[in-house]
Write a protein that holds these residues in place. Sequence first.
Motif, PDB file in Angstrom:
ATOM      1  N   ALA A 139      -7.543   0.052  10.883  1.00 48.73           N
ATOM      2  CA  ALA A 139      -7.403   0.616   9.492  1.00 48.73           C
ATOM      3  C   ALA A 139      -7.651  -0.032   8.278  1.00 48.73           C
ATOM      4  O   ALA A 139      -7.641   1.203   7.016  1.00 48.73           O
ATOM      5  N   THR A 146      -6.227  -2.766  13.483  1.00 48.65           N
ATOM      6  CA  THR A 146      -5.786  -3.877  11.843  1.00 48.65           C
ATOM      7  C   THR A 146      -6.748  -3.482  11.664  1.00 48.65           C
ATOM      8  O   THR A 146      -6.889  -3.117  10.248  1.00 48.65           O
ATOM      9  N   SER A 206     -10.308   1.924   4.631  1.00 51.38           N
ATOM     10  CA  SER A 206      -9.565   2.020   3.110  1.00 51.38           C
ATOM     11  C   SER A 206     -10.132   2.332   1.830  1.00 51.38           C
ATOM     12  O   SER A 206      -9.711   2.009   1.128  1.00 51.38           O
ATOM     13  N   SER A 263       0.787  -1.165  -0.162  1.00 51.39           N
ATOM     14  CA  SER A 263       0.186   0.150   0.352  1.00 51.39           C
ATOM     15  C   SER A 263       0.882   1.329  -0.143  1.00 51.39           C
ATOM     16  O   SER A 263       2.080   1.462   0.968  1.00 51.39           O
ATOM     17  N   SER A 296      -0.306   4.159   0.811  1.00 47.05           N
ATOM     18  CA  SER A 296      -0.104   5.666   1.960  1.00 47.05           C
ATOM     19  C   SER A 296       0.942   4.267   3.617  1.00 47.05           C
ATOM     20  O   SER A 296       1.286   4.677   4.359  1.00 47.05           O
ATOM     21  N   ASP A 297       1.133   2.962   3.393  1.00 45.60           N
ATOM     22  CA  ASP A 297       1.298   1.943   4.466  1.00 45.60           C
ATOM     23  C   ASP A 297       1.735   0.767   4.011  1.00 45.60           C
ATOM     24  O   ASP A 297       1.349   0.038   4.071  1.00 45.60           O
ATOM     25  N   PRO A 298       3.348   1.013   3.934  1.00 47.01           N
ATOM     26  CA  PRO A 298       4.257  -0.394   3.597  1.00 47.01           C
ATOM     27  C   PRO A 298       3.630  -1.735   4.312  1.00 47.01           C
ATOM     28  O   PRO A 298       3.983  -2.792   3.581  1.00 47.01           O
ATOM     29  N   SER A 299       3.161  -1.477   5.859  1.00 45.19           N
ATOM     30  CA  SER A 299       3.254  -2.858   6.559  1.00 45.19           C
ATOM     31  C   SER A 299       1.763  -3.698   5.727  1.00 45.19           C
ATOM     32  O   SER A 299       1.240  -4.437   5.879  1.00 45.19           O
ATOM     33  N   PHE A 300       0.739  -3.211   5.067  1.00 42.47           N
ATOM     34  CA  PHE A 300      -0.595  -3.781   4.236  1.00 42.47           C
ATOM     35  C   PHE A 300      -0.099  -3.157   2.485  1.00 42.47           C
ATOM     36  O   PHE A 300       0.658  -3.367   1.951  1.00 42.47           O
ATOM     37  N   ILE A 315      -7.238  -1.434   1.718  1.00 43.76           N
ATOM     38  CA  ILE A 315      -5.654  -2.829   2.129  1.00 43.76           C
ATOM     39  C   ILE A 315      -6.023  -3.465   3.203  1.00 43.76           C
ATOM     40  O   ILE A 315      -6.771  -4.104   4.201  1.00 43.76           O
TER      41      ILE A 315
END
Length: 265
Positions: free
Chosen positions: A258, A255, A262, A82, A84-88, A112
């Motif tokens: 979030a 989580t 999205s 993602s 916006s947030d690479p952990s997703f 995401i």
Amino acid sequence: MATFPFTSLLPLSVSSSSHSSSRLSTLHAFRASASESVPCQHTPRREFLKGIALQALPLVVLREATPSQAREVEVGAFLPPSPSDPSFVLFKASPRDTPALRAGNVKPYKFILPPTWKKTRVPNMLSGNYCQPKCDEPWVEVLFEDKKQGKIQVVASPLIRLTNIPNASIEDLGSPEKVIASLGQFVTGGAFDPDEVLETSVQKLGDQTYYTYVLETPYALTGTHNLAKATAKGNTVVLFVISANDEQWQTYEETLKAMLDSFEV
């Protein structure tokens, strides 16, 4: 003396019974010679029929399934991170994903999710494949799951079930409470009690409005905790649902929220 008409193969002469032994020996010798000089053309019936069956079969080209089509593959193996947030990772639905998207009955959507989640197969009877391009009842678009964190489903419903206004917005359908009263059964998988709704909110993304919900559903078939987000676009109402049990909710509540935020059509 009598003569058999085999002159083109082997002339055989027969005069009396005293020559029967000699005649049989000569005949056997001829058969043996013919067997050795001419290959046998006899084809067993089973092999003959098998050959016909193979020739009648259409040519089938087997192609290896893409990672997104394979079962039990973590989405991190084929979805991009993602922005916006690479952990997703980011899932963008396309026409190759669902029958309704191919038919143009649902607009593309995205959300995401953690890379450990897996895309699971939607049963044909729930997918809307049997009724596209015009369905009278809601159907399931996609399913995702992580046994440690929860489940995702995207449900689509024909707009005509909720209003006669063509291309209606979610606001045209009524208040958040009215909309969830109509769609709640698709969140819980069974009966819906309005008292199970803990929070409602209205989110505006561009020109699209979304109703979001936090539900505590102790008797739901989907899970004891549910998050939902609904919007209307074109001729369809789209409902994004995240479900979790008590243990999953306690550990991954943030989580899951979030992921809900999205979702966008």
